[in-house]
Design an enzyme around this catalytic site. Structure first.
Site, PDB file in Angstrom:
ATOM      1  CG  ASP A 249      13.286  24.955 -35.087  1.00 51.52           C
ATOM      2  OD1 ASP A 249      13.751  26.077 -35.362  1.00 51.52           O
ATOM      3  OD2 ASP A 249      13.656  23.896 -35.632  1.00 51.52           O
TER       4      ASP A 249
ATOM      5  CB  CYS B 136      -0.925   0.012   1.213  1.00 55.80           C
ATOM      6  SG  CYS B 136      -0.043   0.150   2.788  1.00 55.80           S
TER       7      CYS B 136
ATOM      8  CB  CYS C 200       4.449  -0.355   1.702  1.00 58.09           C
ATOM      9  SG  CYS C 200       3.413  -1.524   2.593  1.00 58.09           S
TER      10      CYS C 200
ATOM     11  CG  ASP D 299      15.465  23.947 -31.979  1.00 59.49           C
ATOM     12  OD1 ASP D 299      15.392  25.178 -32.141  1.00 59.49           O
ATOM     13  OD2 ASP D 299      15.317  23.118 -32.896  1.00 59.49           O
TER      14      ASP D 299
ATOM     15  CG  ASP E 106      14.830  19.636 -35.884  1.00 57.18           C
ATOM     16  OD1 ASP E 106      14.850  20.876 -35.690  1.00 57.18           O
ATOM     17  OD2 ASP E 106      15.247  19.105 -36.916  1.00 57.18           O
TER      18      ASP E 106
END
Length: 745
Positions: A415, A16, A19, A622, A618
């Site tokens: 971009d 649970c 724990c 960037d 990409d």
């Protein structure tokens, strides 16, 4: 010195949310541990502990009462192992005769068993099947904490003990109601609930197991004039691997011979086979179609795309979402509060004049229904299901924080090159200044670009090679970030770069200005070749590059606007070229001629304006903006540094996956909130009902078991998520049905 990566521990015995809190507390007490995060659904702990011996971490977990082992890089993905069904079956067979009277009484049927028979049936359930609760409860008490097992052990022991006392009091001929059925039913129902819960949790790890099923075990290596099958572990970088039609490609690499189509759907979400020929890259785990291929191995083992995808999905599923912190704070005090409520219930009924037997049973009902399992499972199971279904459609979520934040995004900054455009520019125009030959402009431009890996540089060099232009070597060549490149060719100092570079050099573009303006209006990128003499800079010519807009860019922008998200274009390109692309796809907010560092500033400015910002890019340039955004989204076809910086990676580089990523985030967060709502409702409603005597312990046990199962079932509704029909990813839905069925381990 490089910082050590976070360690992962497989933790055994957690039941649970309490724990989870106990394991985290034990790990954080170890000197040198910076952070520790435990996930109940994956049963893993992620520990940032540079310099700390792994044995010290496992020992700390074991002292807290749990089992632990270090997870190695080559270990299989974490998945909860389905417990054996036999304890549940035995429990049902022994318990059914005990609860039958309760079930048949409304029909006027008395099926009450003799008291001694009830004792005989309940005892093996209590101390045989229920032994696990006693063991776990004892460990919790030794550690000075409480958990679900302690609540179950106390509650069932009280019901069983009360029944034995009443039986002994009446010399084995008890005439009053006994509570053996309550203790046996609660244990059986909890075991049934855990069994169903773990089986359901296994479904949330389908994405990992499906990826693992893609791993080839052998490869056909060509060498010495022969082809031979070898274990995949023996393949080396540079080896030639033969892939016959219909076979799964064993390694990442580059096609040396042959042509075919390759099905990459299970890795990228792209449902249509991709044409491959000599020079094209292929991904290990994808399926070759009609032609034979010879592939030069480029990556093996942990460096393959498939292995990296597995690590990303595992990392996201093991991470803890920010909303889980609230749950952790509640869980830390949950069990002590429940014990206090049970004690108050018992004392309150006694003070109200009730006999102590029914007062004790009401306290037992409180202990039984108050299960913190559902609270601990609501968030991680939803995260696991959400990241898994996203991965199937080509959206890789790197961490749970990114998935949670993405639902609130109000601005998406794109971009341009390689993100909204194909990133494969072509040289559309080559214009020379009066008195200069166009081939000379191409020759000098190619000389400056020889050392560059920029897409525009490759385009220039390919054009020069195609026209068989002899390219001289450039001396002292250096990049001008965000502007271009400069160097010395044939004794002359030259520069090749953007309009910004030309303006800074105060170049009089003269007769070339009108040509440049025409190219810019057509959406092309203009680069100027400039001679830097001692006294002034003069234009020698210009190069105009065209880059096709990706087919899905306009649809992506339209869907974002429909979601209430405003797109923004951040580009280092000339304003006219950037505005032409933005106008074509429907973006109104354009910020052009932005240097890499300025992109990050632009993202921060959007955030300062009160917006939650996602940055989509990409390239290497960037990376700062991706890091500055609330959510960084990288195109999988881009640079590795962009993908490492971003929280989400789009495997196909299709901009239509951006609104899909935001949608899956919103659905996941909604699923988390719904799960937490029901988890709290079970306890907020159930505990008072039990305390006021309106809930029998048997029904309390059933409700407690149902709470965990229903919360996991709620998370599994995420498996039905599909991308929008206008996305290429939508077609991948048909492919998902063909995922290889993971074999039980």
């Amino acid at each position: 010195m490089a910082r050590s990566p976070a360690l992962q521990l497989q933790v055994e015995g957690m039941t649970c949310a309490s724990c989870v809190a106990r394991v985290e507390k034990a790990l954080l007490k170890v000197p040198g541990v910076a952070t520790a995060s435990v996930n109940l659904a994956t049963e893993r702990a992620t520990v940032d502990a540079p310099g700390v011996p792994p044995d010290a971490l496992t020992a700390a977990v074991e002292r807290a009462g749990y089992g632990a082992r270090i997870v190695r890089d080559d270990d299989a993905a974490s998945e909860p192992h389905a417990p054996s069904a036999w304890p549940v079956v035995v429990g049902v067979l022994l318990t059914l005769p005990l609860v039958a009277p309760m079930l048949l009484a409304p029909f006027g049927i008395d099926a009450t068993l003799p008291a001694l028979w009830q004792l005989v049936l309940a005892t093996p359930v209590q101390f045989g099947l229920g032994a696990r609760f006693y063991r776990a409860a004892w460990k919790a008490l030794r550690a000075g904490t409480g958990n679900m097992d302690l609540l179950v052990a106390l509650g069932t022991s009280a019901a069983y003990g009360l029944s034995v006392w009443m039986l002994a009091r009446h010399a084995g001929m008890a005439t009053g109601h006994l509570y053996f059925e309550a203790s046996a039913a609660v244990i059986t129902l909890v075991l049934l609930g855990k069994w169903l819960e773990v089986r359901a949790r296994r479904q949330t790890t389908d994405a990992i197991r499906a990826l693992q099923a893609l791993r080839p075990t052998t490869a056909r290596v060509r060498g010495g004039g022969t082809d031979r099958d070898v274990p995949i572990a023996e393949v080396k970088v540079g080896d030639l691997v033969v892939v016959r039609p219909g076979e799964r490609i064993a390694v990442d690499g580059t096609v040396r011979e042959g042509a075919s189509h390759v099905d990459e759907a299970l890795l990228t979400g792209e449902s249509r086979p991709v044409a491959k020929a000599a020079g094209d890259r292929v991904i290990g785990g994808s399926i070759n179609a009609e032609g034979a291929l010879v592939v030069a191995t480029g990556a093996i083992g942990a460096e393959t795309t498939l292995a990296r995808i597995e690590r990303l999905v595992e990392s996201a599923q093991a991470a803890k979402a920010p909303v889980q912190r609230l749950v952790d704070r509640v869980s830390a005090v949950f069990v002590p509060v429940v014990l206090a409520i049970a004690a108050v219930t018992f004392a309150g009924w006694l003070l109200a004049g009730s006999a102590w037997e029914p007062a004790l049973i009401d306290a037992v009902a409180v202990l039984v229904i108050a299960c913190p399992c559902a609270l601990g499972l609501a968030t991680p199971t939803a995260i696991m299901a959400g990241t898994g279904v996203a991965a199937r459609h080509g959206i890789l979520v790197r961490d749970a924080t990114a998935l949670e934040r993405a639902h609130a995004v109000t601005r998406v900054a794109f971009d341009k090159t390689g993100t909204l455009t194909e990133g494969r520019p072509s040289l559309e125009g080559l214009d020379a200044a009066p008195g200069i030959d166009a081939r000379e402009v191409l020759r000098l431009a190619a000389a400056l670009q020889q050392a560059s890996t920029h897409p525009l540089a490759r385009t220039v060099l390919e054009r020069a090679a195609r026209e068989r232009v002899a390219v001289a070597a450039a001396q002292d060549a250096r990049a001008l970030p965000g502007r271009g490149v400069e160097g010395t060719v044939d004794g002359r100092r030259l520069a090749l770069g953007s309009t910004r570079l030309a303006e800074e050099a105060q170049v009089d573009t003269g007769a070339l200005a009108a040509l440049a303006e025409r190219h810019l209006r057509a959406g092309r990128t203009v680069s100027w070749l400039i001679a830097r003499d001692a006294e002034r800079a003069t234009p020698m010519g210009l190069l105009a590059f065209g880059d096709a807009i990706k087919p899905g860019a306009a649809a992506a922008v339209a869907r974002l606007k429909a979601q209430g998200v405003e797109p923004v274009l951040l580009s280092g390109d000339q304003r006219a070229a950037a505005e032409a692309v933005a106008h074509a796809i429907g973006i109104d907010d354009v910020r052009a001629e932005v240097l890499p560092a300025d992109k990050a500033d632009a993202v921060r400015a959007l955030r300062d304006g009160g917006h939650v910002v996602a940055m989509v890019g990409d390239g290497i340039n960037d990376a700062p903006a991706l890091a500055a955004a609330d959510v960084g989204i990288a195109m999988g076809s881009g640079a590795d540094v962009a993908m490492e910086t971003a929280g989400i990676t789009l495997m196909r580089g299709d901009p239509r996956l951006v609104p899909d990523a935001l949608d899956v985030s919103r659905r996941t967060v909604a699923t988390i909130r719904r799960g937490l709502f029901w988890a709290f409702v079970y306890n907020v409603v159930g505990i008072p009902l039990a305390a006021f005597g309106w809930l029998d312990p048997v029904f309390a046990g059933a409700a407690m078991a149902l709470s965990s199962v229903s919360v996991v079932g709620n998370a599994l509704t995420m498996r039905r998520w599909k991308p929008s029909p206008d996305s290429v990813a939508d077609a991948a839905g048909a492919v998902v049905a063909h995922l290889p069925e993971p074999q039980p381990r």
